[in-house]
Design a protein around this motif. Structure first.
Motif, mmCIF file in Angstrom:
data_model
loop_
_atom_site.group_PDB
_atom_site.id
_atom_site.type_symbol
_atom_site.label_atom_id
_atom_site.label_comp_id
_atom_site.label_asym_id
_atom_site.label_seq_id
_atom_site.Cartn_x
_atom_site.Cartn_y
_atom_site.Cartn_z
ATOM 1 N N GLY A 126 0.728 -1.354 -0.082
ATOM 2 C CA GLY A 126 0.029 0.079 0.120
ATOM 3 C C GLY A 126 0.950 1.284 0.044
ATOM 4 O O GLY A 126 0.204 2.443 0.130
ATOM 5 N N PHE B 26 -4.564 3.041 -5.268
ATOM 6 C CA PHE B 26 -3.551 2.158 -5.366
ATOM 7 C C PHE B 26 -3.187 2.003 -6.637
ATOM 8 O O PHE B 26 -2.889 0.806 -7.216
ATOM 9 C CB PHE B 26 -4.550 0.754 -4.942
ATOM 10 C CG PHE B 26 -4.322 0.378 -3.550
ATOM 11 C CD1 PHE B 26 -3.369 -0.602 -3.097
ATOM 12 C CD2 PHE B 26 -5.448 0.914 -2.610
ATOM 13 C CE1 PHE B 26 -3.335 -0.694 -1.730
ATOM 14 C CE2 PHE B 26 -5.379 0.369 -1.290
ATOM 15 C CZ PHE B 26 -4.313 -0.352 -0.750
ATOM 16 N N LEU B 29 0.167 0.387 -7.488
ATOM 17 C CA LEU B 29 0.026 -1.149 -7.401
ATOM 18 C C LEU B 29 -0.342 -1.518 -8.734
ATOM 19 O O LEU B 29 0.318 -2.562 -9.055
ATOM 20 C CB LEU B 29 -0.948 -1.627 -6.194
ATOM 21 C CG LEU B 29 -0.923 -3.109 -6.290
ATOM 22 C CD1 LEU B 29 0.438 -3.953 -5.827
ATOM 23 C CD2 LEU B 29 -2.061 -3.909 -5.229
ATOM 24 N N PHE B 117 -5.791 -5.033 -0.877
ATOM 25 C CA PHE B 117 -5.959 -4.055 -1.779
ATOM 26 C C PHE B 117 -7.031 -4.110 -2.459
ATOM 27 O O PHE B 117 -7.895 -5.303 -2.442
ATOM 28 C CB PHE B 117 -4.793 -3.938 -2.720
ATOM 29 C CG PHE B 117 -4.336 -5.487 -3.398
ATOM 30 C CD1 PHE B 117 -5.133 -5.585 -4.683
ATOM 31 C CD2 PHE B 117 -3.558 -6.256 -2.770
ATOM 32 C CE1 PHE B 117 -4.954 -6.843 -5.214
ATOM 33 C CE2 PHE B 117 -3.461 -7.662 -3.369
ATOM 34 C CZ PHE B 117 -4.220 -7.882 -4.661
#
Lengths: 411, 275
Positions: A126, B26, B29, B117
């Motif tokens: 994160g 996010f 990611l 996530f």
């Protein structure tokens, strides 16, 4: 802002899993059969509450330990708070960014270099890319692998891998840190370093929730402890009292004393049973006699680097012996089925005292843990009828007794 | 001091708006997973790129033999290999996004069971690598087309439109397939068959002008047909699909994206327990 608002607040938090009638449908055909058999909803019957009615408040900056026996609900609580799974009942509120370290090195890819994995792993945890970049040097220094930054991590030693993985996680800027047993791997030196880092984190005013079976780590890092048993919080208070409560619970709650059996609805790679073959009577072993442990392993999917290891641990859960197999040796490597595994120790030399087993089934390449059992198969070692019967043997006299002879010569 | 965000955990479901905002949060990611896939694919540099080009070339070669030589399918006046390749570029993009998205959850159990996530990131993150593959195949196509005396013109504007339409269609179907694959392992067997069927139901190996006129309305009910014809039009100047068919595809793509995301979010909460 209101500084009194707790960092974590939970009310009636619970998680139920469905049990009975074997595993749930995993193919369309099974689902159709299900639908015909139970036209009015799923015939689910029983539910098993892995965690029930958890209620607590944790003020900002407190470090809280969570302990409990296998299946007490510790991992479920952490998974709920870190949002990996969702509750069946109740709610929780978390104030601040949550960083969860359920397992270090999640998402590490063996073909990528150390540098690439730092950024990937940071993103998975994160972190924004610029945050990782800002702390990159610190991370590398903490891990001590700067020379190997551009080497694929598949060439790393297990220790280097763990150091790098923990280093990324330790530099996560989270207000709430949820940590599960990450310290259980790695060498002593590294464990000390991790413990130090965890202590620092707790000192900087961040809230830490820490699950561990290392009572030593719990007592050094936390001031407050929750004890879980059978899905419920049975103790919430000062750590010293919590540890005493937990020890009492362990003594009282030994249902099937010297054997372990997994619950029948357990799926995936796991240890189905463990049993001791002790020399004097069930659960009582004499120092120096042969000693055996029998396991049944269930391996539904092949894992090339499957590793099975067993510790004999003393009363403070310190590992005394370590038995392991992995790599090309074991029959169960890279194949599927149920296996009976037996460890024979011709002369078991542990000194009198109470011991138990800790068992791990994991993937050595990815560090994924399939099953981990602590405190199972408690047993006692006696030294009755051994040399010097008039001598009052005590556990602290030594850890194990070696064979030896004296030779004495007068000059 | 900034006010710490409050996260509430309960048995309910987050609003779609909040879900989108979280995916945005996010985004790094998404990029990290995307670059991971790319690095892994192209690390064995030469072969990595070569396969990306060879695959559609081989398919075009087979089509050229079966449809061009034996069946002698009309190609709107283009050399058959070029004709097939112009649509295969789009088809491969669609099918690779869909296929890889469908396994994105079941192949990453570690990520799903160990860390939080927004799960939609996983099927979304297959797109960057597929886009790079697309760029490589387009470059290969450009070389062949140039050698055949083709030059790009203003119609090229249709190319990104076709790519976006195919991408949205693949993402919508991919979301649903990824989520269902967690619950039903049949998906991994059904999907390749469905993709094969869709290939022959779409104007890739042949032109939609070969479809009898009275079937055309029915034919364009396949939302892949219009963007594939659009792509071939933009690259080779073959007849364009009707605007009606294009708008229908756009509508179908958006609808599929919404339905796919809804199915995904319906199952999402139990991924960690079922995977």
């Amino acid at each position: 802002m209101r500084s009194e608002a707790p960092a974590i607040r939970a009310e009636g938090l619970g998680k139920a899993y469905r049990i009975g009638q074997g595993p749930r449908a995993t193919t369309l055909a099974e689902r159709l059969v299900d639908a015909v058999r139970h036209p009015f909803g799923r015939g689910d019957g029983e539910r098993f509450w892995a965690l029930r009615d958890a209620a607590f408040e944790i003020p900002r900056g407190q470090a809280v330990g969570i302990i409990g026996r296998n299946g007490a609900g510790k991992s479920t609580l952490l998974k709920l708070l870190s949002r990996i799974t969702t509750p069946t009942a109740g709610w929780a509120e978390l104030r601040g960014r949550v960083g969860s370290l359920i397992e270090v090195g999640t998402g590490f890819h063996p073909e990528l270099t150390g540098r690439e994995n730092v950024f990937l792993n940071g993103a998975i945890l994160g972190m924004r890319r610029h945050e990782v970049a800002r702390r990159f040097d610190e991370i590398v220094e903490f891990a001590g692998i700067s020379r190997f930054l551009d080497t694929p991590v598949k060439r790393y030693s297990s220790g280097m891998y763990m150091r790098l993985a923990f280093a990324v996680a330790a530099h996560l800027d989270a207000e709430i840190l949820v940590v599960d047993e990450v310290l259980a791997v790695g060498d002593q030196e590294f464990q000390r370093k991790c413990l130090g880092k965890m202590g620092e984190v707790a000192d900087t005013g961040r809230t830490v929730l820490f699950v561990s079976h290392s009572l030593h780590a719990i007592s050094t890092l936390t001031s407050r402890t929750l004890v879980l048993d059978q899905g419920r919080i049975v103790f919430d208070g000062a750590t010293a009292d919590g540890l005493a409560f937990y020890r009492a619970l362990q003594v009282a709650g030994a249902e099937s004393p010297h054997a372990y059996a997994a619950s029948s609805d357990r799926t995936g790679i796991h240890v189905r049973s463990a049993r001791l073959v002790t020399s004097i009577s069930d659960g009582v072993q004499r120092c120096g006699d042969p000693f055996s442990i029998e396991f049944e392993l269930v391996i539904p999917e092949p894992v090339p680097q499957l590793c099975f290891s067993v510790h004999v641990a003393d009363e403070s859960e310190r590992a005394i012996n370590h038995f392991w197999i992995y790599g090309d040796g074991p029959e169960f490597r890279n194949t599927t089925g149920c296996f009976k595994v037996r460890i024979d120790v011709p002369k078991f030399r542990l000194v009198l005292g109470r011991y138990s087993l800790e068992v791990w089934l994991n993937n050595r390449a990815t560090h994924q843990v399939f099953d981990r059992l602590i405190n199972i198969c408690p047993f006692e070692v006696t030294m009755d009828g051994l040399v010097r019967p008039d001598y009052d043997w005590r556990p602290e006299h030594m850890t194990y007794m070696e064979d030896y002879t004296w030779s004495i010569a007068r000059e | 001091m900034t006010v710490a965000p409050v996260v509430r955990i309960d048995a309910g479901r987050a609003s779609p708006l909040r879900a989108v905002r979280e995916i945005w949060h996010f985004r790094d990611l998404f990029l990290a997973l995307g670059t991971r896939d790319l690095r892994l694919r192209y690390r064995q540099t030469f072969l990595g790129i070569a396969w990306v080009v060879l695959q559609p070339l081989a398919a075009a070669g087979i089509f050229a033999f079966v449809f061009g030589r034996i069946a002698r399918v009309p190609t709107d006046g283009q050399p058959y290999v070029l004709f097939a390749l112009a649509a295969l570029i789009g088809w491969n993009f669609f099918s690779s996004v869909l296929t890889r998205a469908s396994t994105s959850l079941v192949q990453n159990p570690q990520l799903v069971t160990r860390v939080y996530f927004p799960r939609l990131i996983l099927p979304l993150a297959v797109i960057p690598a597929a886009l790079v593959d697309l760029a490589v195949t387009v470059a290969a196509f450009a070389v062949i087309a140039f050698a055949q005396g083709h030059a790009p013109d203003a119609r090229l504007i249709g190319f990104p439109v076709a790519v976006i339409m195919l991408g949205v269609l693949a993402a919508g179907a991919g979301f649903a397939a990824a989520a269902l694959a967690v619950r039903y392992r049949d998906v991994q067997y059904l999907l390749p068959v469905a993709i094969q069927l869709a290939l022959y139901a779409s104007p890739v190996a042949y032109s939609s002008s070969a479809v009898p006129a009275r079937w055309l309305a029915f034919y364009y009910a396949n939302p892949l047909a219009a963007p594939l014809e659009l792509m071939r039009w933009s690259l080779l100047g073959t007849p364009a699909p009707s605007l009606g068919a294009l708008w229908f595809s756009v509508g179908a793509a958006v609808l599929l994206l919404i339905i796919g995301a809804a199915i995904f979010r319906g199952i999402e909460r139990s991924f960690a327990d079922e995977i």
